[in-house]
Each structure stands twice: as structure tokens, then as C-alpha cells.
Design an enzyme around this catalytic site. Structure first.
Site, short mmCIF file in Angstrom:
data_model
loop_
_atom_site.label_atom_id
_atom_site.label_comp_id
_atom_site.label_asym_id
_atom_site.label_seq_id
_atom_site.Cartn_x
_atom_site.Cartn_y
_atom_site.Cartn_z
N CYS A 92 0.81 -1.22 0.00
CA CYS A 92 0.00 0.00 0.00
C CYS A 92 0.85 1.27 0.00
CB CYS A 92 -0.93 0.02 1.21
SG CYS A 92 -2.12 -1.34 1.26
N HIS A 367 -9.28 2.92 -2.21
CA HIS A 367 -7.84 2.76 -1.99
C HIS A 367 -7.24 1.94 -3.13
CE1 HIS A 367 -4.07 1.71 -0.23
NE2 HIS A 367 -4.47 0.76 0.60
N CYS A 397 -0.23 2.91 6.29
CA CYS A 397 0.24 1.57 6.62
C CYS A 397 0.46 0.78 5.33
CB CYS A 397 -0.75 0.85 7.52
SG CYS A 397 -2.41 0.66 6.82
#
Length: 411
Positions: A92, A367, A397
Site C-alpha cells: 500500500c 484505496h 500503513c
């Protein structure tokens, strides 16, 4: 050492990342990347032969997203063949890392003009050749013995349980982010960076955010079933190993309360983003006006089993590198992978909540894994300008228990 200036930022809208439902799901990932690269070149009248490198974050580099997406997207976008490209994976965190590496190239003097960004089509996940991430690889027994790494949703529930954060707080944050996103869209806060996606045949594919649910209510969120209890107890192999047992291997006796669901977790979407960075000398020589400068960058690791807790130490490290304090930061962007990530971040750093994710976050907007960090830097830059503020910090994160971070200063 050179400064690294941010000249411009653009991104696609985020489309629902599911076949048959999302307006971008039939596009090629390379085409999304080409869309933002073409836009950044046209908006800034770039001589693309002088782009030293194009650094893209793409977390799932399998199937249609394999084969150095940055280079292939640049070729499709019509860039000069002398402009090179590389694609990286920090899960991510890839979209922050790509921009940070672009800045490092410029600050070291290795390059004068670099593009950082990312692209991810979550609608490709599950296709033949698409990945099961290494931390979910049942055959990786040696690593699992050292650092069991369960499903991120189970991690989110475990952290909320350990921190004593109640579901009501998580749902309240999810409701707030939907309201803020709706306000931002209605008032054009994303308009400067947003570029439409056209299909190869020239027809419009998507020109607005597709994932937000402004009709969301607190009552509706409260009525949703927690999503990760069945996943936590699903047997992963013949030994009966489960994600819950992975957590208990490191945290014996923890009785996980499951609180996260579709409404307070990040959305599955497709999208791409790009930022143009230049050295001061190159910018001045070519009439480019800087919008911001990179102040400091940092990376941090934390417990791989809980996976989602590195943003707080990453923020502390990058503040220390910048010689700044929490009170110096005017605006914050912390990716809402799950509500607990943002909630814990704000509590641990004792932040003014009116400065955090002011235009909503991934629970409302989605996302697109490898692109999200680049999206957030551009969103932060636009908002610093809109509010006439100075410093902003972005972190998020990443799987494996990591977090990159960056501080920018509006010029």
C-alpha cells in the site's frame, strides 16, 4: 544537496474495482497510467525526452499489471523513448515511495526531472496470474514461523481490540469521512488534480469519483455485520491454521472483537496518479513554477503480525528528520485502510481532527493500492493551496508492518 520541487500533480477518478460494476474495470492498467502521464506532460508542456525517470508504484505486479507498468504506460502516453521507467512494490505504501524516490533522485543530483506516481486496478485481482500476496502464501512456512502475517482485516480488528477502541468510534469516523468526501466533491476540492479517463476509442470512461456513498448514515453503518470473523476462522491448510491462530501465535489469549465491515474499511477501486518533480535549476530554466517542496522523507517498520501500526512511528521519524513538531503540521493525510488506522493515529499523536483527512479518505473514496500514496500527496498539495497553509504530512500503513512518510511545504 538540491531541493526537490513538486511542479504538478494529477490523478484519475477512482472507479469501483469490480468487473461489471466499475467504469474503469474494462480498461488496461497501462492505460490508466498512460492517462495521468499524458495529462502531466500536456499540462506542463514537457519535453518528455528530458524526463530522467518515471517511477510508479504498483503492488500487484502479476497478470495484466506485470511488465514494468511505468515504462509501458509512458510509451502508450507518447513519451520520448529516451524517458525511462521503473515500477516498484511497497504494498500500500508504493505510491508514497515512488514520489520519495523521485525526490531522492533530484536531491542527489542524479536527475533534474522525474515523475513519481502509481497505478492499480483492483478489478484485476482474482484474474488468472493475479497474486496471492506473499504474507498469505501457505507455502511460506519459514517466514510464517518467524512472523505470522494474517489478513489485514483481522489485524484491524485485533488492533482495535487491543487499543480498546469501540465500534461506535470506528463507525463515527466512517460516517465523517463520507460527509467530508461529499462536501469536497460538491465544492470542487478535487477539480485541479482530476483528469478524465477516455477509452482507447475516445469515448468517456469516467470523469468523477465512483465509489462514495454520501447517503451513508450512522444507523446504516451500525446495522452492518462485521466482515472478518468468518475469514479469521477459515482453515488455510490441512493443519487447521487460521488467521486468528496466526495472531494468537504472537499475542496469546487475545480475544478479538470483530468491528470492521465494508462501511468502515477502505473501498476496492481502480485508479492512477502522477506527480512531476524537478530540481530548482531545471524548473527556473524552463519556466516551471513550484507548488511545493519535499521537506523530509522516512520509512518505518513495525510488528508484521499486526501489520497496520507503523504510521505513528513513521510520522514521528519524519517529523524528527524535518525538525518539526506535530503542532507545525497544518494538514495530515493518513490512509484509511481501516477505520482503526486513522483513529489510532489521531489518538496517539493527539491531533486536531479538523486537520486530518479534511476531504475524506479511503473509506469513502477507495484505496487503489499502489496509487493511493501519490493520490494523497496531490490531494494534500491542493488543500494546502486552498487553505493557504504551509506544511502537510502524508503517511499510510503497508503490508509487512511498514509505513513510508513524507512532509511537503507549499511554495
Amino acid at each position: 544537496m538540491n531541493e526537490a520541487w513538486i511542479i504538478d500533480a494529477c490523478r484519475t477518478p477512482r472507479g469501483i474495482g469490480k468487473k461489471g460494476k466499475g467504469s474503469l474495470a474494462d480498461q488496461h492498467p497501462q492505460h490508466l497510467g498512460a492517462t495521468v502521464l499524458k495529462a502531466i506532460a500536456e499540462r506542463n508542456d514537457l519535453n518528455t525526452a528530458e524526463v530522467g525517470d518515471i517511477i510508479f508504484g504498483t503492488s500487484s505486479q502479476r497478470g495484466r499489471q506485470s511488465g514494468d507498468l511505468a515504462r509501458m504506460a509512458a510509451l502508450e502516453a507518447g513519451y520520448d523513448i529516451r524517458s525511462s521507467g521503473v515500477t516498484l512494490d511497497r504494498f500500500c505504501g508504493s505510491g508514497i515511495t515512488s514520489v520519495n524516490l523521485a525526490a531522492m533522485n533530484i536531491m542527489s543530483g542524479s536527475e533534474d526531472l522525474v515523475i513519481g506516481g502509481g497505478a492499480e486496478m483492483m478489478s484485476t485481482f482474482g484474474e488468472e496470474g493475479a497474486p496471492i500476496s506473499p504474507f498469505m502464501d501457505n507455502g511460506n512456512l519459514a517466514l510464517r514461523e518467524l512472523h505470522p502475517q494474517p489478513h489485514q482485516g483481522v489485524c484491524a480488528d485485533a488492533i482495535a481490540t487491543m487499543e480498546g477502541i469501540e465500534r461506535e468510534a470506528l463507525d463515527a469516523l466512517a460516517f465523517l469521512t463520507q460527509q467530508r468526501a461529499a462536501n469536497a466533491i460538491a465544492n470542487g476540492h478535487f477539480d485541479r488534480s482530476l483528469v478524465p479517463v477516455y477509452s482507447v476509442d475516445g469515448t468517456l470512461a469516467l470523469d468523477k469519483e465512483e465509489f462514495p456513498r454520501p447517503q451513508t448514515t450512522l444507523e446504516g453503518l451500525a446495522g452492518l455485520q462485521a466482515s472478518f470473523a468468518p475469514i479469521a476462522d477459515y482453515p488455510l491448510d490441512e493443519s487447521g491454521l487460521t488467521y486468528r491462530s496466526m495472531v494468537l501465535q504472537k499475542y496469546p489469549g487475545l480475544e478479538i472483537t470483530h468491528m470492521h465491515h465494508a462501511g468502515n474499511s477502505s473501498g476496492v477501486v481502480d485508479g492512477a496518479a502522477a506527480l512531476l518533480l524537478a530540481s530548482p535549476d531545471y524548473a527556473k530554466a524552463n519556466g516551471m513554477k513550484p507548488r511545493a517542496r519535499i521537506v523530509a522523507m522516512a520509512n518505518m517498520g513495525d510488528c508484521p503480525t499486526l501489520m497496520l501500526n507503523a504510521p505513528v512511528p513513521a510520522a514521528k521519524r519524519v517529523l524528527e528528520k524535518a525538525g518539526l513538531t506535530v503542532n507545525d503540521i497544518d494538514l495530515w493525510e493518513i490512509n484509511e485502510a481501516f477505520a482503526v488506522v486513522s483513529e489510532k493515529f489521531q489518538r496517539d499523536l493527539d491531533l486536531d481532527r479538523e486537520k486530518v483527512n479534511v476531504n475524506g479518505g479511503a473509506m469513502a473514496l477507495g484505496h487503489p493500492i499502489g496509487a493511493t500514496g501519490s493520490v494523497l500527496i496531490g490531494t494534500l498539495l491542493d488543500e494546502l493551496e486552498r487553505q493557504d497553509k504551509q506544511f502537510g504530512l502524508v503517511t499510510m500503513c503497508a503490508a509487512g508492518g511498514m509505513a513510508p512518510a513524507v512532509i511537503i511545504e507549499r511554495v
